[in-house]
Design a protein around this motif. Structure first.
Motif, PDB file in Angstrom:
ATOM      1  N   LYS A 251       0.805  -1.213   0.000  1.00 10.29           N
ATOM      2  CA  LYS A 251       0.000   0.000   0.000  1.00 10.29           C
ATOM      3  C   LYS A 251       0.846   1.274   0.000  1.00 10.29           C
ATOM      4  CE  LYS A 251      -4.075  -1.925   0.143  1.00 10.29           C
ATOM      5  NZ  LYS A 251      -4.998  -1.766  -1.026  1.00 10.29           N
ATOM      6  N   ARG A 252       2.145   1.101   0.231  1.00 14.29           N
ATOM      7  CA  ARG A 252       3.028   2.263   0.261  1.00 14.29           C
ATOM      8  C   ARG A 252       4.394   1.872  -0.285  1.00 14.29           C
ATOM      9  NH1 ARG A 252       4.523   4.735   6.043  1.00 14.29           N
ATOM     10  NH2 ARG A 252       5.307   2.601   6.239  1.00 14.29           N
ATOM     11  N   ILE A 253       4.970   2.773  -1.072  1.00 10.43           N
ATOM     12  CA  ILE A 253       6.344   2.600  -1.561  1.00 10.43           C
ATOM     13  C   ILE A 253       7.184   3.736  -1.004  1.00 10.43           C
ATOM     14  CG2 ILE A 253       7.863   2.550  -3.580  1.00 10.43           C
ATOM     15  CD1 ILE A 253       5.474   1.397  -5.171  1.00 10.43           C
ATOM     16  N   ILE A 254       8.273   3.377  -0.323  1.00  6.60           N
ATOM     17  CA  ILE A 254       9.223   4.371   0.171  1.00  6.60           C
ATOM     18  C   ILE A 254      10.453   4.331  -0.720  1.00  6.60           C
ATOM     19  CG2 ILE A 254      10.701   5.097   2.078  1.00  6.60           C
ATOM     20  CD1 ILE A 254       8.710   3.810   4.004  1.00  6.60           C
ATOM     21  N   THR A 255      10.805   5.480  -1.275  1.00  5.78           N
ATOM     22  CA  THR A 255      11.971   5.555  -2.143  1.00  5.78           C
ATOM     23  C   THR A 255      12.665   6.889  -1.879  1.00  5.78           C
ATOM     24  OG1 THR A 255      12.731   5.309  -4.442  1.00  5.78           O
ATOM     25  CG2 THR A 255      10.629   6.459  -4.112  1.00  5.78           C
ATOM     26  N   SER A 256      13.489   7.373  -2.798  1.00  3.40           N
ATOM     27  CA  SER A 256      14.139   8.663  -2.614  1.00  3.40           C
ATOM     28  C   SER A 256      14.149   9.421  -3.936  1.00  3.40           C
ATOM     29  CB  SER A 256      15.582   8.476  -2.105  1.00  3.40           C
ATOM     30  OG  SER A 256      16.475   8.314  -3.205  1.00  3.40           O
ATOM     31  N   PRO A 257      14.320  10.737  -3.894  1.00  6.44           N
ATOM     32  CA  PRO A 257      14.390  11.523  -5.132  1.00  6.44           C
ATOM     33  C   PRO A 257      15.654  11.253  -5.942  1.00  6.44           C
ATOM     34  CG  PRO A 257      13.962  12.924  -3.216  1.00  6.44           C
ATOM     35  CD  PRO A 257      14.392  11.589  -2.704  1.00  6.44           C
ATOM     36  N   LEU A 258      16.576  10.460  -5.379  1.00  4.71           N
ATOM     37  CA  LEU A 258      17.867  10.209  -6.021  1.00  4.71           C
ATOM     38  C   LEU A 258      17.871   8.968  -6.907  1.00  4.71           C
ATOM     39  CD1 LEU A 258      20.112  10.754  -2.855  1.00  4.71           C
ATOM     40  CD2 LEU A 258      19.414  12.470  -4.532  1.00  4.71           C
ATOM     41  N   GLU A 259      16.761   8.259  -6.946  1.00  9.77           N
ATOM     42  CA  GLU A 259      16.741   6.981  -7.660  1.00  9.77           C
ATOM     43  C   GLU A 259      16.811   7.176  -9.176  1.00  9.77           C
ATOM     44  OE1 GLU A 259      16.786   4.031  -5.754  1.00  9.77           O
ATOM     45  OE2 GLU A 259      17.137   5.641  -4.317  1.00  9.77           O
ATOM     46  N   HIS A 260      17.137   6.088  -9.857  1.00 13.92           N
ATOM     47  CA  HIS A 260      17.110   6.080 -11.320  1.00 13.92           C
ATOM     48  C   HIS A 260      15.669   6.275 -11.769  1.00 13.92           C
ATOM     49  CE1 HIS A 260      17.459   4.457 -15.426  1.00 13.92           C
ATOM     50  NE2 HIS A 260      18.759   4.710 -15.326  1.00 13.92           N
ATOM     51  N   HIS A 261      15.494   6.813 -12.969  1.00 16.22           N
ATOM     52  CA  HIS A 261      14.136   7.040 -13.470  1.00 16.22           C
ATOM     53  C   HIS A 261      13.366   5.741 -13.686  1.00 16.22           C
ATOM     54  CE1 HIS A 261      14.988  11.393 -14.863  1.00 16.22           C
ATOM     55  NE2 HIS A 261      14.291  11.391 -13.740  1.00 16.22           N
ATOM     56  N   ALA A 262      14.052   4.622 -13.759  1.00 17.86           N
ATOM     57  CA  ALA A 262      13.352   3.335 -13.823  1.00 17.86           C
ATOM     58  C   ALA A 262      12.455   3.158 -12.609  1.00 17.86           C
ATOM     59  CB  ALA A 262      14.352   2.183 -13.908  1.00 17.86           C
ATOM     60  N   THR A 263      12.906   3.666 -11.470  1.00 11.93           N
ATOM     61  CA  THR A 263      12.096   3.638 -10.248  1.00 11.93           C
ATOM     62  C   THR A 263      11.152   4.831 -10.174  1.00 11.93           C
ATOM     63  OG1 THR A 263      13.759   2.403  -8.992  1.00 11.93           O
ATOM     64  CG2 THR A 263      12.174   3.697  -7.718  1.00 11.93           C
ATOM     65  N   LEU A 264      11.694   6.031 -10.375  1.00 10.21           N
ATOM     66  CA  LEU A 264      10.904   7.241 -10.156  1.00 10.21           C
ATOM     67  C   LEU A 264       9.725   7.360 -11.112  1.00 10.21           C
ATOM     68  CD1 LEU A 264      13.726   9.850  -9.417  1.00 10.21           C
ATOM     69  CD2 LEU A 264      12.270   8.631  -7.787  1.00 10.21           C
ATOM     70  N   HIS A 265       9.967   7.120 -12.393  1.00  9.67           N
ATOM     71  CA  HIS A 265       8.876   7.234 -13.359  1.00  9.67           C
ATOM     72  C   HIS A 265       7.838   6.135 -13.151  1.00  9.67           C
ATOM     73  CE1 HIS A 265      10.746  10.551 -15.123  1.00  9.67           C
ATOM     74  NE2 HIS A 265      11.367  10.002 -16.148  1.00  9.67           N
ATOM     75  N   THR A 266       8.290   4.966 -12.728  1.00  6.90           N
ATOM     76  CA  THR A 266       7.359   3.864 -12.498  1.00  6.90           C
ATOM     77  C   THR A 266       6.426   4.168 -11.326  1.00  6.90           C
ATOM     78  OG1 THR A 266       8.970   2.283 -13.363  1.00  6.90           O
ATOM     79  CG2 THR A 266       7.145   1.386 -12.081  1.00  6.90           C
ATOM     80  N   VAL A 267       6.969   4.669 -10.218  1.00 11.33           N
ATOM     81  CA  VAL A 267       6.101   4.957  -9.069  1.00 11.33           C
ATOM     82  C   VAL A 267       5.147   6.106  -9.368  1.00 11.33           C
ATOM     83  CG1 VAL A 267       7.733   4.011  -7.386  1.00 11.33           C
ATOM     84  CG2 VAL A 267       7.793   6.458  -7.896  1.00 11.33           C
ATOM     85  N   GLU A 268       5.570   7.045 -10.223  1.00  9.44           N
ATOM     86  CA  GLU A 268       4.678   8.138 -10.617  1.00  9.44           C
ATOM     87  C   GLU A 268       3.451   7.601 -11.351  1.00  9.44           C
ATOM     88  OE1 GLU A 268       7.135  10.698 -12.930  1.00  9.44           O
ATOM     89  OE2 GLU A 268       8.295  11.404 -11.208  1.00  9.44           O
ATOM     90  N   VAL A 269       3.659   6.587 -12.173  1.00 10.62           N
ATOM     91  CA  VAL A 269       2.544   5.973 -12.902  1.00 10.62           C
ATOM     92  C   VAL A 269       1.679   5.143 -11.961  1.00 10.62           C
ATOM     93  CG1 VAL A 269       1.949   4.271 -14.686  1.00 10.62           C
ATOM     94  CG2 VAL A 269       3.739   5.960 -15.121  1.00 10.62           C
ATOM     95  N   LEU A 270       2.322   4.385 -11.088  1.00 14.96           N
ATOM     96  CA  LEU A 270       1.585   3.482 -10.203  1.00 14.96           C
ATOM     97  C   LEU A 270       0.667   4.227  -9.241  1.00 14.96           C
ATOM     98  CD1 LEU A 270       4.362   0.870  -9.379  1.00 14.96           C
ATOM     99  CD2 LEU A 270       2.445   0.612 -10.952  1.00 14.96           C
ATOM    100  N   VAL A 271       1.088   5.387  -8.787  1.00 13.19           N
ATOM    101  CA  VAL A 271       0.261   6.138  -7.837  1.00 13.19           C
ATOM    102  C   VAL A 271      -1.025   6.622  -8.510  1.00 13.19           C
ATOM    103  CG1 VAL A 271       1.182   8.481  -8.211  1.00 13.19           C
ATOM    104  CG2 VAL A 271       0.448   7.777  -5.916  1.00 13.19           C
ATOM    105  N   LYS A 272      -1.012   6.740  -9.839  1.00 12.67           N
ATOM    106  CA  LYS A 272      -2.218   7.115 -10.581  1.00 12.67           C
ATOM    107  C   LYS A 272      -3.120   5.910 -10.841  1.00 12.67           C
ATOM    108  CE  LYS A 272       0.285  10.816 -12.998  1.00 12.67           C
ATOM    109  NZ  LYS A 272       0.806  11.265 -14.310  1.00 12.67           N
ATOM    110  N   GLU A 273      -2.510   4.732 -10.902  1.00 11.02           N
ATOM    111  CA  GLU A 273      -3.261   3.530 -11.260  1.00 11.02           C
ATOM    112  C   GLU A 273      -3.817   2.774 -10.060  1.00 11.02           C
ATOM    113  OE1 GLU A 273      -0.984   0.961 -13.733  1.00 11.02           O
ATOM    114  OE2 GLU A 273      -0.606   2.466 -15.268  1.00 11.02           O
ATOM    115  N   TYR A 274      -3.136   2.880  -8.933  1.00  9.95           N
ATOM    116  CA  TYR A 274      -3.502   2.060  -7.773  1.00  9.95           C
ATOM    117  C   TYR A 274      -3.674   2.921  -6.521  1.00  9.95           C
ATOM    118  CZ  TYR A 274      -1.927  -1.861 -10.672  1.00  9.95           C
ATOM    119  OH  TYR A 274      -1.775  -2.783 -11.680  1.00  9.95           O
ATOM    120  N   ASP A 275      -4.288   2.328  -5.532  1.00 11.66           N
ATOM    121  CA  ASP A 275      -4.447   2.971  -4.228  1.00 11.66           C
ATOM    122  C   ASP A 275      -3.165   2.750  -3.432  1.00 11.66           C
ATOM    123  OD1 ASP A 275      -5.364   4.135  -1.917  1.00 11.66           O
ATOM    124  OD2 ASP A 275      -6.510   2.366  -1.273  1.00 11.66           O
ATOM    125  N   VAL A 276      -2.139   3.489  -3.799  1.00 12.79           N
ATOM    126  CA  VAL A 276      -0.830   3.324  -3.169  1.00 12.79           C
ATOM    127  C   VAL A 276      -0.247   4.700  -2.868  1.00 12.79           C
ATOM    128  CG1 VAL A 276       0.379   3.224  -5.390  1.00 12.79           C
ATOM    129  CG2 VAL A 276       1.442   2.200  -3.385  1.00 12.79           C
TER     130      VAL A 276
END
Length: 373
Positions: free
Chosen positions: A89-114
């Motif tokens: 239900k929650r993803i903890i990451t950092s602003p320093l990650e590769h865009h493989a992580t950052l862009h993916t979580v940006e999409v997921l937060v729009k698609e899921y209740d996360v």
């Protein structure tokens, strides 16, 4: 013109032994590894031997290694399916990650209740253990997604400590180990990691092949449906020659780890000394950085920023301003923007990333060219 490659964080030159291994497999084990005849069995044996070799080198079980086309593919699979299959239900990451992580979580937060939580970044580009600890005190089902070594600054996190904290708080831990696999000793049986991704071209192997480590108790649904390849997790005929090349590259990297680490560490120290002597006002970024990456802010006028890499390239020198995925941009990277001041971001910076193929003479040439800019 002399050509000098100092962009090993983007990709690495193949070892000659790896090229020989790939060529051999292409010639002798060309069968489809899913075929039941001798040609297929030969290819299958080559592939599974490679899987066992990679697993043994990393302290994992062969069944925990899934071959992918890249670390980006593995990150996308884990982040998406952890929500669907593990109830995250929650993803903890950092602003320093590769865009493989950052862009993916940006999409997921729009698609899921996360919910997405970003750890605060310190002035030198590091993360605080205490910030993660405070976030994990509640009982929300959480996935922590952090890179071991930052690809732009070389800043390291303590994955042993982070992993233990995740285990204590029943959080899943995904480690992007792209920059450290083959250059740092891993024992995945001892580390509290649920997922880890790596890619061969960062440790002198071929491009287009990587792997995902998935701990036995963190089973996800397939990323690609079709045949039964990769235990049903990733359908599609495996690239046996790429897999064999990756295993050979990893084997050599770990066989020569201490020798090459000592050599590259010495080279990095030499480079930092030369930079400071030539440009006393330069700022080397990071506090606890990996032994092959230097990110330096140069005391040049901001007008030099746009043409700096071009000027070096014209002299035969390959460096970068950060991730190769963002090449061509004169804007500061999202990594540097997370902790440098606006004034600091305006100054030219370069990332110098070294391997055992580099020499002090090449560093001297780099410094001499920088002095002319």
């Amino acid at each position: 013109m002399e050509k000098i490659y100092l962009d090993n964080a983007a990709t690495t030159p193949l070892r000659k032994e790896v090229i020989a291994e790939i060529t051999s497999v292409l010639s002798e084990h060309f069968g489809n590894p899913s075929s039941s005849h001798s040609f297929g069995r030969s290819a299958k044996n080559s592939m599974e031997s490679s899987r066992k070799k990679i697993a043994k080198l990393l302290g994992a079980s062969a069944s925990e290694i899934i071959f992918t086309s890249s670390a980006t593919e593995g990150i996308n699979w884990i982040l998406r399916n952890a929500i669907k299959d593990l109830g995250v239900k929650r993803i903890i990451t950092s602003p320093l990650e590769h865009h493989a992580t950052l862009h993916t979580v940006e999409v997921l937060v729009k698609e899921y209740d996360v919910t997405i939580e970003y750890l605060p970044v310190q002035k030198e580009g590091s993360l605080l253990f205490s910030d993660l600890e405070s976030l994990l005190k509640d009982e929300i089902v959480t996935l922590v997604a952090l890179m071991h070594v930052n690809n732009e600054t070389g800043e390291m996190i303590d994955i042993e400590r982070m992993g233990q904290l995740c285990k204590e708080n029943k959080a899943y831990f995904l480690c992007d180990a792209v920059q450290s696999i083959g250059k740092y000793p891993f024992d995945l049986n001892a580390l509290n990691l649920d997922f880890l991704v790596g890619t061969a071209h960062k440790f002198h192997g071929p491009k287009g092949i990587g792997f995902t480590y998935m701990k036995k108790n963190a089973i996800l649904q397939p990323m690609i449906y079709g045949g039964e390849q990769e235990k049903g997790f990733r359908a599609g005929t495996e690239a046996v020659h790429q897999i064999a090349g990756m295993a050979k590259a990893l084997e050599i990297s770990y066989a020569k780890l201490e020798e090459e680490k000592e050599y590259v560490s010495d080279l990095k120290e030499y480079c930092e000394v030369q930079l400071k002597e030539a440009f006393p006002e330069c700022a080397i970024i990071g506090k606890h950085t990996f032994y092959n990456i230097i990110n330096v802010v140069l005391p040049f006028d901001k007008s030099k920023t746009a043409m700096l890499l071009f000027s070096l390239d014209m002299k035969g020198i390959a460096v970068s301003r950060g991730s190769a995925c963002q090449s061509g941009s004169s804007k500061p990277s999202h990594v540097l923007a997370a902790f440098l001041s606006p004034e600091e971001q305006q100054k030219p910076n370069i990332r110098i990333s070294m391997s055992h193929f580099n020499t002090k003479e090449e560093i001297d040439y780099l410094i001499s060219v920088l002095k002319t800019i």
